[in-house]
Design a protein around this motif. Structure first.
Motif, PDB file in Angstrom:
ATOM      1  N   ASN A 140       2.338  -9.362   2.765  1.00 30.26           N
ATOM      2  CA  ASN A 140       1.535  -8.651   3.761  1.00 30.26           C
ATOM      3  C   ASN A 140       1.467  -9.456   5.051  1.00 30.26           C
ATOM      4  OD1 ASN A 140       0.096  -6.273   2.255  1.00 30.26           O
ATOM      5  ND2 ASN A 140      -0.039  -8.019   0.864  1.00 30.26           N
ATOM      6  N   ALA A 261      -6.395  -6.518  11.499  1.00 24.04           N
ATOM      7  CA  ALA A 261      -6.851  -7.057  10.217  1.00 24.04           C
ATOM      8  C   ALA A 261      -7.687  -6.018   9.472  1.00 24.04           C
ATOM      9  CB  ALA A 261      -7.656  -8.339  10.421  1.00 24.04           C
ATOM     10  N   SER A 264      -4.916  -3.684   7.729  1.00 24.69           N
ATOM     11  CA  SER A 264      -4.092  -4.078   6.578  1.00 24.69           C
ATOM     12  C   SER A 264      -4.359  -5.486   6.052  1.00 24.69           C
ATOM     13  CB  SER A 264      -2.608  -3.938   6.932  1.00 24.69           C
ATOM     14  OG  SER A 264      -2.223  -4.917   7.877  1.00 24.69           O
ATOM     15  N   SER A 265      -5.371  -6.166   6.568  1.00 27.66           N
ATOM     16  CA  SER A 265      -5.720  -7.519   6.118  1.00 27.66           C
ATOM     17  C   SER A 265      -4.479  -8.341   5.738  1.00 27.66           C
ATOM     18  CB  SER A 265      -6.691  -7.457   4.935  1.00 27.66           C
ATOM     19  OG  SER A 265      -7.191  -8.755   4.658  1.00 27.66           O
ATOM     20  N   PRO A 266      -3.677  -8.696   6.751  1.00 26.12           N
ATOM     21  CA  PRO A 266      -2.433  -9.428   6.471  1.00 26.12           C
ATOM     22  C   PRO A 266      -2.686 -10.908   6.179  1.00 26.12           C
ATOM     23  CG  PRO A 266      -2.690  -9.171   8.830  1.00 26.12           C
ATOM     24  CD  PRO A 266      -3.845  -8.429   8.193  1.00 26.12           C
ATOM     25  N   GLU A 267      -1.738 -11.490   5.489  1.00 24.46           N
ATOM     26  CA  GLU A 267      -1.779 -12.931   5.220  1.00 24.46           C
ATOM     27  C   GLU A 267      -1.463 -13.717   6.496  1.00 24.46           C
ATOM     28  OE1 GLU A 267       0.822 -13.722   1.970  1.00 24.46           O
ATOM     29  OE2 GLU A 267       0.882 -15.873   2.341  1.00 24.46           O
TER      30      GLU A 267
ATOM     31  N   VAL B 161      -3.556   0.686   0.408  1.00 25.79           N
ATOM     32  CA  VAL B 161      -3.389  -0.597   1.094  1.00 25.79           C
ATOM     33  C   VAL B 161      -4.598  -1.483   0.798  1.00 25.79           C
ATOM     34  CG1 VAL B 161      -3.189  -1.722   3.357  1.00 25.79           C
ATOM     35  CG2 VAL B 161      -2.028   0.455   2.932  1.00 25.79           C
ATOM     36  N   TYR B 162      -4.358  -2.592   0.089  1.00 27.25           N
ATOM     37  CA  TYR B 162      -5.441  -3.534  -0.206  1.00 27.25           C
ATOM     38  C   TYR B 162      -5.333  -4.812   0.617  1.00 27.25           C
ATOM     39  CZ  TYR B 162      -6.661  -0.637  -4.228  1.00 27.25           C
ATOM     40  OH  TYR B 162      -7.059   0.403  -5.023  1.00 27.25           O
ATOM     41  N   GLY B 163      -4.165  -5.078   1.184  1.00 29.97           N
ATOM     42  CA  GLY B 163      -3.989  -6.285   1.988  1.00 29.97           C
ATOM     43  C   GLY B 163      -3.931  -7.534   1.138  1.00 29.97           C
ATOM     44  N   CYS B 164      -3.993  -8.682   1.805  1.00 28.27           N
ATOM     45  CA  CYS B 164      -3.787  -9.948   1.095  1.00 28.27           C
ATOM     46  C   CYS B 164      -4.986 -10.311   0.237  1.00 28.27           C
ATOM     47  CB  CYS B 164      -3.460 -11.069   2.078  1.00 28.27           C
ATOM     48  SG  CYS B 164      -4.873 -11.650   3.032  1.00 28.27           S
ATOM     49  N   ASP B 165      -6.147  -9.688   0.491  1.00 30.04           N
ATOM     50  CA  ASP B 165      -7.384 -10.132  -0.163  1.00 30.04           C
ATOM     51  C   ASP B 165      -8.140  -9.021  -0.873  1.00 30.04           C
ATOM     52  OD1 ASP B 165      -8.044  -8.706   2.054  1.00 30.04           O
ATOM     53  OD2 ASP B 165      -9.340 -10.220   2.954  1.00 30.04           O
ATOM     54  N   ALA B 168      -8.494  -4.704   2.776  1.00 32.65           N
ATOM     55  CA  ALA B 168      -7.901  -3.916   3.859  1.00 32.65           C
ATOM     56  C   ALA B 168      -8.545  -2.532   3.924  1.00 32.65           C
ATOM     57  CB  ALA B 168      -6.391  -3.795   3.644  1.00 32.65           C
ATOM     58  N   GLY B 169      -8.340  -1.852   5.052  1.00 34.56           N
ATOM     59  CA  GLY B 169      -8.849  -0.484   5.192  1.00 34.56           C
ATOM     60  C   GLY B 169     -10.301  -0.414   5.594  1.00 34.56           C
ATOM     61  N   PHE B 263      -0.257   2.703  13.971  1.00 35.73           N
ATOM     62  CA  PHE B 263      -0.123   1.733  12.889  1.00 35.73           C
ATOM     63  C   PHE B 263       0.767   2.289  11.773  1.00 35.73           C
ATOM     64  CE2 PHE B 263      -1.037  -1.422   9.839  1.00 35.73           C
ATOM     65  CZ  PHE B 263      -1.591  -2.505  10.509  1.00 35.73           C
TER      66      PHE B 263
END
Lengths: 326, 326
Positions: A140, A261, A264-267, B161-165, B168-169, B263
């Motif tokens: 991500n 963020a 998609s809360s990326p790394e 989409v949950y993202g890295c943690d 997300a969303g 996005f």
């Protein structure tokens, strides 16, 4: 299929507004041979493809490569490239592509007899970073390319986000200023690209020179001639106004990343392109502004990285990486 | 594994700030039995889980269901729920959950002896819509829940989409007004949620009443008592000011959706929650504003839909759908 897997190379094409750069790349990201033609020397796309294939033939046939039978596929990174359809659609900066839908992947595939995939340049950069660069192993992340425009490639769950139509990931066109925003090339106002591209930075320089009293090396230039490179040179000499320009640009990028963020809360956010050459002058305000603007659960989480790929070959590597997936 | 697949039911838990509603659901989305407890009647999460399991036991044992051996798994939709860890983290509105990290999925799994998955309420709604509702067959859509807050569930390539943690969303917390923005419950200002939630709509009503001269049924109420329901009732009676409030709210949602399209270019935006009861009064300005604000390539593309699931059971169905994936 067994023999397919043995083919050791892919072709990458970085199709830019000025140059079309071709590379033949192995699975470790080593460019074995390279060639280039002028993108805009052809009025008709068929002439462009013929000239490309002719230039390519010369490097395909060198001993290191050993002919087309050693090439698995071709990947193209191009402005307004659509992955789903393999077409370039209404690309404003291409004389043979601004006016409609060009089936470029099919044209190359028919000529070369190998599978060809195409995506937009920023997605190609993201795939390149994931395959050969600082995003190896990341599932991500968001790639932001800061060049003439602001492009983006978004990776979620290890996949590039193409959306329902192949056009997802246009983060240069989220609105950062809803009132009195700068006009953007897209016809709207206030887009991120209108501020944080190379042209945006040059415009910020002209605005700051007109509205501030600060002494600056940039005052020796005609305002209309100032480019982002001039700002970079001045900043390198310690020019205060030039530093404020990077401060302004970085702060807006940090604000934008705070919104991204929430999506998609990326790394990691990975930056690529000319503006990143300013190094900490731009990266420090990006990180600081992100921390200030992000929702609490997203603070202190993402890394802010600069692309690890060599600028001149990154785009070719990125494009070639698209070919490996075929 | 063979017997696992034969289990015909999942449990869904819609964990809200007031009520915790449980349903036993079959694969077609039919709720076979339902029960509920008060979420906040317990200071300690273990007491909450014990009371839940006791209430559940009664419906698990009815003839239609036939006992726990017919139940494959349990899915929970909860505020601040984290899918990766199965925890509820710092949920401001839960007395047993506001102060730390509660491993709720594990607590239920240990008691019931079945797999338990947990996600936030808006993601559960998106999964419910994809499993049983208007998003069946869609691979790319964005669910926006317009309730006390604004939540979102984003689906890309058929995956939430949950993202890295796992967080997300959070599209309720993108910034829509960067200057003089309204304070948001998250501690920042200008968030979408501060305008387009039920509380945001009530605040818009108070602002419009204070700053406009328009006659309105809402003037018969004390400003501080006005709720989004009052606005809805007034609009239903043709009240002009109430309609302007929906206009304002819908326009901002349309602007936000234009950024979201840049996005992930979704096939549809799906709206859920109390505010959607206003129907075209809010949906028409959303669509119009989207068309006005979207980048040209995204105009005329996404559908704007209202959730097809029955309001009272949608959250339970959504939560239960999380269980099917286990």
């Amino acid at each position: 299929m067994g023999t397919e897997e043995l083919k050791p190379y892919v072709i990458g094409l970085d199709l830019g507004g000025t140059n079309s750069v071709f590379g033949i790349v192995d699975s470790r990201g080593e460019i074995k041979a390279t060639t280039a033609i002028k993108t805009q020397a052809y009025q008709d796309v068929n002439d462009y493809v013929n000239a490309s294939v002719e230039a390519l033939q010369a490097i395909i046939d060198i001993d290191t490569v050993g002919g087309i039978e050693n090439i698995k596929a071709m990947g193209i990174g191009a402005p307004n490239g659509n992955y789903y359809s393999g077409t370039i659609e209404f690309a404003p900066n291409l004389i043979w592509g601004h006016n409609g839908v060009v089936p470029l992947a099919k044209l190359f595939s028919d000529k070369l007899g190998i599978p060809v995939a195409l995506t937009n340049d920023a997605n190609a950069a993201a795939i390149g970073e994931m395959t050969y660069g600082v995003a190896r192993g990341m599932k991500n992340f968001i790639m932001l390319t800061l060049g003439t425009g602001v492009g983006s490639g978004i990776v979620i769950n290890g996949q590039v986000v193409y959306g329902c139509d192949g056009f997802a990931g246009e983060l240069g066109h989220v609105i950062m200023r809803r009132e009195n925003g700068r006009p953007c090339g897209c016809g709207r106002t206030g887009c991120l690209e209108a501020y944080c591209s190379a042209t945006g930075v040059a415009r910020t320089a002209r605005e700051f020179l007109a509205t501030r009293d600060t002494d600056s090396l940039l005052r020796q230039l005609k305002p209309e001639d100032i480019t982002s490179l001039d700002v970079s040179i001045a900043a390198g000499k310690g020019d205060e106004l030039a530093k404020e320009i990077y401060e302004f640009t970085g702060e807006m990028l940090g604000e934008a990343c705070a919104d991204f963020a929430a999506f998609s809360s990326p790394e990691a956010f990975i930056f690529f392109g000319g503006l990143t050459k300013a190094g900490e002058l731009i990266m420090e305000p990006i990180r600081r502004s992100y921390q200030e603007h992000a929702l609490n659960i997203f603070r202190d989480k993402p890394k802010f990285l600069v692309s690890g790929l060599d600028g001149s070959s990154a785009a070719v590597l990125g494009a070639s990486a698209v070919g490996w997936d075929l």
